[in-house]
Design an enzyme around this catalytic site. Structure first.
Site, PDB file in Angstrom:
ATOM      1  N   ASP A 263      51.347   8.853  58.782  1.00 38.59           N
ATOM      2  CA  ASP A 263      51.080  10.193  58.260  1.00 38.59           C
ATOM      3  C   ASP A 263      51.434  10.200  56.786  1.00 38.59           C
ATOM      4  OD1 ASP A 263      50.796  13.110  59.983  1.00 38.59           O
ATOM      5  OD2 ASP A 263      51.234  13.205  57.842  1.00 38.59           O
TER       6      ASP A 263
ATOM      7  N   THR B 248      40.742  18.554  62.295  1.00 42.46           N
ATOM      8  CA  THR B 248      39.365  18.982  61.985  1.00 42.46           C
ATOM      9  C   THR B 248      39.334  20.499  62.113  1.00 42.46           C
ATOM     10  OG1 THR B 248      38.776  18.606  64.301  1.00 42.46           O
ATOM     11  CG2 THR B 248      38.170  16.886  62.738  1.00 42.46           C
TER      12      THR B 248
ATOM     13  N   LEU C 273      43.363  16.817  76.286  1.00 39.65           N
ATOM     14  CA  LEU C 273      44.770  17.164  76.577  1.00 39.65           C
ATOM     15  C   LEU C 273      45.004  18.663  76.496  1.00 39.65           C
ATOM     16  CD1 LEU C 273      46.385  14.502  74.213  1.00 39.65           C
ATOM     17  CD2 LEU C 273      45.913  14.268  76.666  1.00 39.65           C
TER      18      LEU C 273
ATOM     19  N   ASN D  16      34.674  21.671  76.703  1.00 39.97           N
ATOM     20  CA  ASN D  16      35.405  22.861  76.272  1.00 39.97           C
ATOM     21  C   ASN D  16      34.538  24.113  76.319  1.00 39.97           C
ATOM     22  OD1 ASN D  16      37.852  21.706  76.043  1.00 39.97           O
ATOM     23  ND2 ASN D  16      37.882  21.559  73.815  1.00 39.97           N
TER      24      ASN D  16
ATOM     25  N   HIS E 173      41.265  32.266  86.115  1.00 39.46           N
ATOM     26  CA  HIS E 173      42.309  33.288  85.982  1.00 39.46           C
ATOM     27  C   HIS E 173      41.915  34.251  84.871  1.00 39.46           C
ATOM     28  CE1 HIS E 173      44.778  30.888  88.597  1.00 39.46           C
ATOM     29  NE2 HIS E 173      44.527  29.844  87.826  1.00 39.46           N
TER      30      HIS E 173
ATOM     31  N   CYS F 240      41.691  24.774  70.492  1.00 36.17           N
ATOM     32  CA  CYS F 240      40.437  24.099  70.867  1.00 36.17           C
ATOM     33  C   CYS F 240      39.286  25.034  71.199  1.00 36.17           C
ATOM     34  CB  CYS F 240      40.687  23.175  72.047  1.00 36.17           C
ATOM     35  SG  CYS F 240      41.567  21.696  71.586  1.00 36.17           S
TER      36      CYS F 240
ATOM     37  N   LYS G 194      49.398  30.410  75.432  1.00 37.71           N
ATOM     38  CA  LYS G 194      49.622  30.022  76.824  1.00 37.71           C
ATOM     39  C   LYS G 194      51.080  29.586  76.932  1.00 37.71           C
ATOM     40  CE  LYS G 194      48.423  25.686  77.873  1.00 37.71           C
ATOM     41  NZ  LYS G 194      47.582  24.521  78.141  1.00 37.71           N
TER      42      LYS G 194
ATOM     43  N   ARG H 156      48.178  29.490  67.515  1.00 38.08           N
ATOM     44  CA  ARG H 156      46.818  29.490  66.970  1.00 38.08           C
ATOM     45  C   ARG H 156      45.863  30.281  67.867  1.00 38.08           C
ATOM     46  NH1 ARG H 156      46.026  23.247  65.575  1.00 38.08           N
ATOM     47  NH2 ARG H 156      47.650  23.089  67.173  1.00 38.08           N
TER      48      ARG H 156
END
Ligand code: UDX
Length: 436
Positions: free
Chosen positions: A30, A86, A154, A212, A255, A264, A325, A332
Site C-alpha cells: 500500500d 474503484t 465477500l 450483485n 428480508h 457494493c 448491516k 457507506r
C-alpha cells in the site's frame, strides 16, 4: 506460491490474509506508509470479525508481509492481485473510477520479472483487464505476463467465512498457463470441493455485476412485497418463508428492511447501468431496483413520521444501529444516513447507538446527533425508538426497561426483529416492515 496484493483496503486485506492462511507467501503493498506500519504490528484499520487474529497469526508464522515498496514485492511474485479501490467516479455519473487500477498497472510493470499473472480483484467494468494488459505492454514491452479476472463475493462481517467456504470461485483467463496458476492458488478450496467456474475474462468481469445486481433486485422485490403486505394486511415474513421454500427462489436475501446500502450494491448497480448504456443496451430491472431502493428509504421516513402522529418536529428519536448491516463499522451508503438526515431537517432530535459504527457515523451524519453508550441510554426520554440495524445485541433487549425509558412506547422495527403480537402485548405501539 508467492503472491502480491496491491491495495490493503477491505478486499485486499481479507484476500491477502486468507491466501497466507492457505499457506501461500503473501506480500501486501500500500502507498500509505502509516497504514503499512500499523498492519506490520498486526493492527487492522477496519472492523471485520476474525480478521485481526488471522493477520497476527500469519505475520508471526512468516507468511504475511506488508510493504510500501513495489521493488520488494513484485519481482518474485507469481501472481499480482490488483485490489485497489474503484469508487463511483467523481463526475457523479455512476461510472466506476478506474484511475487507481490503471495507475497500479503502470507502476508494477517495470518490476515484472519471470512469468506473472496480473489478476483484477477489484470490481471493474468489462474490458478493464484488457486495458491493464495494454498498459503493462506499453510500460514494459518485455514483460512475460497474462491478465486475469477473479471477482470477489465477500460480505462484510462474514468475509473470512465467505473466503474460506465460498459457494464458488470465478476465474477469467485467456491462457492455460494463467489458469494453472490460479487453480494452484485456490487448491485448498478445491480440496473441499468448491466449484471453480473457469471462463473468459469478460464473462468473469460481468459475473460480479450480475450477481450483485440480482441480489439488489431480490431485496427491492421483497421490499415492494412488504409494502403491498402493509396495504392488504398480509405478513411479509410468512410470505418470504413460503416463497423461499421453493428451491427455485431460495430463502436468502428475502428480508425486507430500510433498503440496501454498503460499498457494493449501490455502486455496482449504477456502474452496471452505465456500462450497458455504452453498448446501447438497458438493464431495466436493475434501474427499477435502484429506484425502489431510494423510495424505500423515503418510505421509512414517512413510516416514522406517521408513528409519531404526523410530524417529527421537536420529537426525540432513538436509533439503534447505524451501519448498513451488522458486524461492520462501515457507514457507506447506510440507509440511516438518508433517514436520519431527512428527519433532522424537519426538526427531529436524534439519539443514536451503534456497537461498532459510531466513529464512522460521526463523519457522515449531521451535527447534533447525540451518541450514547448503549441502547438504553439512547431510549431514555425519547419519543420513539427505531431499530435500524439488526445487531445481535439488539435482538434480546430488555423491552420492559425500554418501555419505561421512552416518553412514548413507540417501537419502529425496520428489520422485523421482534414479534408484532408480543410487542403489542407488552404495550408498545409497534410497527415492522410489511407486517403489523
Ligand atoms: C455484498 C454481496 O453480498 C457480496 O457478495 C459482494 O461481493 C459485496 O456486496 P455486503 O455489501 O457486505 O456484500 O453485504 P450484504 O450482506 O450483501 O448486504 C447488503 C445490504 O443489503 C445491507 O444493507 C443489508 O442490510 C441489505 N439486505 C441484505 C437486506 O435488506 N435484505 C436482505 O435480505 C439481505
Amino acid at each position: 506460491m508467492n503472491i502480491t496484493m496491491i491495495g490493503t483496503g477491505y478486499v485486499g486485506l481479507v484476500t491477502g490474509t486468507c491466501f497466507s492462511e492457505f499457506g501461500h507467501n503473501v506480500t501486501c503493498v500500500d502507498k500509505i506508509k502509516e497504514k503499512i506500519e500499523t498492519l506490520k504490528k498486526g493492527e487492522i484499520p477496519i472492523y471485520e470479525p476474525g480478521l485481526e487474529q488471522l493477520v497476527k497469526k500469519n505475520i508471526s508464522e512468516g507468511r504475511l508481509h506488508f510493504t510500501t515498496e513495489l521493488s520488494e514485492a513484485i519481482p518474485d511474485a507469481e501472481a499480482v492481485f490488483l485490489a485497489v479501490g474503484t469508487p463511483s467516479s467523481r463526475r457523479g455519473d455512476g461510472y466506476a473510477d478506474l484511475t487507481y487500477v490503471y495507475q497500479a498497472a503502470r507502476e508494477i510493470a517495470p518490476y515484472l520479472n519471470d512469468y506473472t499473472v496480473i489478476v483484477d480483484k477489484s470490481t471493474v467494468p468489462v474490458g478493464t483487464a484488457r486495458q491493464v494488459k495494454r498498459i503493462i505492454q506499453e510500460e514494459n514491452p518485455n514483460a512475460d505476463f497474462d491478465v486475469a479476472s477473479n471477482p470477489e463475493f465477500l460480505r462484510e462481517g462474514a468475509a473470512i467465512n465467505d473466503f474460506m467456504r465460498p459457494d464458488r470461485v470465478v476465474i477469467g483467463v485467456e491462457s492455460e498457463r494463467a489458469e494453472k496458476v490460479l487453480r494452484e492458488i485456490y487448491k485448498p478450496l478445491y480440496l473441499i470441493e468448491t466449484p471453480i467456474v473457469c471462463t473468459t475474462i469478460e464473462t468473469a468481469e460481468l459475473s460480479k455485476y450480475a450477481a450483485n445486481a440480482f441480489l439488489a433486485i431480490k431485496i427491492s422485490f421483497i421490499n415492494e412485497i412488504a409494502n403491498v403486505c402493509e396495504a392488504v394486511g398480509a405478513d411479509v415474513a410468512d410470505i418470504a418463508k413460503a416463497i423461499g421454500m421453493d428451491g427455485r427462489i431460495g430463502s436468502k436475501f428475502l428480508h425486507p428492511g430500510p433498503g440496501y446500502g454498503g460499498s457494493c450494491f449501490p455502486k455496482d448497480t449504477t456502474a452496471l447501468m452505465r456500462i450497458v448504456q455504452e453498448y446501447g443496451e438497458h438493464v431495466r430491472l436493475v434501474e427499477t431496483a435502484v429506484e425502489v431502493n431510494f423510495a424505500q428509504k423515503a418510505r421509512m421516513v414517512k413510516k416514522i413520521r406517521d408513528m409519531l402522529g404526523g410530524s417529527e418536529a421537536g420529537k426525540t428519536i432513538a436509533f439503534l444501529g447505524l451501519t448498513f448491516k451488522p458486524e461492520t463499522d462501515d457507514m457507506r451508503e447506510a440507509p440511516s444516513i438518508t433517514i436520519i438526515t431527512s428527519l433532522m431537517e424537519k426538526g427531529a432530535r436524534v439519539k443514536a447507538h451503534d456497537p461498532k459504527g459510531m466513529d464512522e457515523a460521526k463523519k457522515v451524519l449531521p451535527e447534533g446527533v447525540i451518541y450514547t453508550r448503549n441502547a438504553y441510554e439512547a431510549c431514555e426520554g425519547a419519543d420513539a425508538v427505531v431499530l435500524m440495524t439488526e445487531w445481535n445485541q439488539y435482538r434480546a433487549l430488555d423491552l420492559k426497561k425500554i418501555k419505561n425509558l421512552l416518553n412514548e412506547p413507540i417501537f419502529i422495527d425496520l428489520r422485523n426483529v421482534y414479534d408484532p403480537k408480543n410487542m403489542k402485548k407488552l404495550g408498545f405501539k409497534y410497527t415492522g416492515v410489511g407486517r403489523k
